[in-house]
Design an enzyme around this catalytic site. Structure first.
Site, mmCIF file in Angstrom:
data_model
loop_
_atom_site.group_PDB
_atom_site.id
_atom_site.type_symbol
_atom_site.label_atom_id
_atom_site.label_comp_id
_atom_site.label_asym_id
_atom_site.label_seq_id
_atom_site.Cartn_x
_atom_site.Cartn_y
_atom_site.Cartn_z
ATOM 1 N N ASP A 85 0.880 -1.167 0.000
ATOM 2 C CA ASP A 85 0.000 0.000 0.000
ATOM 3 C C ASP A 85 0.918 1.217 0.000
ATOM 4 O O ASP A 85 1.503 1.557 1.027
ATOM 5 C CB ASP A 85 -0.878 -0.063 1.265
ATOM 6 N N ASP A 86 1.050 1.830 -1.183
ATOM 7 C CA ASP A 86 1.961 2.971 -1.335
ATOM 8 C C ASP A 86 1.149 4.265 -1.229
ATOM 9 O O ASP A 86 0.932 4.772 -0.135
ATOM 10 C CB ASP A 86 2.697 2.822 -2.669
HETATM 11 P P1 5GP Z 1 -0.312 2.535 -4.962
HETATM 12 O O1 5GP Z 1 0.496 3.803 -5.105
HETATM 13 O O2 5GP Z 1 -1.519 2.555 -5.830
HETATM 14 O O3 5GP Z 1 -0.616 2.223 -3.521
HETATM 15 O O4 5GP Z 1 0.617 1.362 -5.482
HETATM 16 C C1 5GP Z 1 0.524 0.946 -6.815
HETATM 17 C C2 5GP Z 1 1.421 -0.200 -7.132
HETATM 18 O O5 5GP Z 1 2.735 0.316 -7.314
HETATM 19 C C3 5GP Z 1 1.570 -1.296 -6.091
HETATM 20 O O6 5GP Z 1 0.554 -2.264 -6.170
HETATM 21 C C4 5GP Z 1 2.913 -1.876 -6.496
HETATM 22 O O7 5GP Z 1 2.751 -2.803 -7.546
HETATM 23 C C5 5GP Z 1 3.667 -0.658 -7.004
HETATM 24 N N1 5GP Z 1 4.568 -0.171 -5.955
HETATM 25 C C6 5GP Z 1 4.409 0.918 -5.184
HETATM 26 N N2 5GP Z 1 5.449 1.057 -4.348
HETATM 27 C C7 5GP Z 1 6.276 -0.002 -4.596
HETATM 28 C C8 5GP Z 1 7.530 -0.424 -4.038
HETATM 29 O O8 5GP Z 1 8.116 0.188 -3.133
HETATM 30 N N3 5GP Z 1 8.064 -1.550 -4.564
HETATM 31 C C9 5GP Z 1 7.467 -2.249 -5.555
HETATM 32 N N4 5GP Z 1 8.073 -3.327 -6.005
HETATM 33 N N5 5GP Z 1 6.287 -1.887 -6.104
HETATM 34 C C10 5GP Z 1 5.698 -0.768 -5.623
#
Ligand code: 5GP
Length: 160
Positions: free
Chosen positions: A95-96
């Site tokens: 969850d980023d």
């Molecule tokens: P969101 O910003 O929508 O929470 O995250 C979107 C997607 O970005 C995540 O499901 C993941 O696939 C990818 N992502 C975000 N941060 C990271 C990280 O630190 N490492 C990796 N490997 N993927 C990330």
């Protein structure tokens, strides 16, 4: 050099194993809904304990040229006909910004008529940062992150 966080399969297995009793006691899901691609392996790890079926939707926050998008793009959707009254545990690796989880929950509620009370989320890692939406506003039944981490780029073992 940009600082990154690295995790091994063993550490991730342990996160899943340590969260599984809580998941069962506090949410008791009927099915896992893995977000492909990053949620696929965590979903499979969790299933060893939860022993429930895995469904998949595949979403991407990048276009074909690797540019990041304002809104996630659906790569593959699933048929929710038989899942309307099931307790659904959404599983992703991280969850980023929470953009992906918000998008998926909105779609499930508004497009698939799934009750928020039947939705839970498990992520391996929650980055401690300002999010697109707070958990209160997301208004789902359950949220569990295996581990809260600093806002650094995480490298998962399947990416090595
Ligand atoms: P969101 O910003 O929508 O929470 O995250 C979107 C997607 O970005 C995540 O499901 C993941 O696939 C990818 N992502 C975000 N941060 C990271 C990280 O630190 N490492 C990796 N490997 N993927 C990330």
């Amino acid at each position: 050099m940009v600082e990154k966080l690295y995790y091994s399969y063993t550490e991730l297995h342990n996160l899943c194993k340590n969260s599984s009793n809580q998941l069962i006691n506090d949410f008791n899901p009927d099915v896992i809904l893995a977000i492909g691609g990053g949620g696929l392996i965590p979903a499979r790890m969790l299933r060893s304990k939860l022993k429930i079926p895995i469904y998949v939707v595949s979403l991407s926050v990048y276009d074909e040229e690797d540019n990041s998008l304002n809104e996630p793009r659906i790569v593959q959707w699933t048929d929710f006909e038989n899942l309307r009254n099931k307790r659904i545990l959404i599983v992703d690796e991280v969850d980023d910004t929470r953009k992906t989880l918000k998008y998926l929950v909105d779609k499930l509620v508004n497009q698939e008529q799934i009750n928020r009370e039947n939705l839970g989320i498990f992520v391996l890692h929650n980055k401690l940062k300002v999010k697109e939406i707070g958990l209160n506003e997301l208004d789902i039944c359950y949220y569990n992150s295996g581990k809260n981490v600093e806002d650094l780029w995480i490298v998962y073992p399947w990416e090595n």
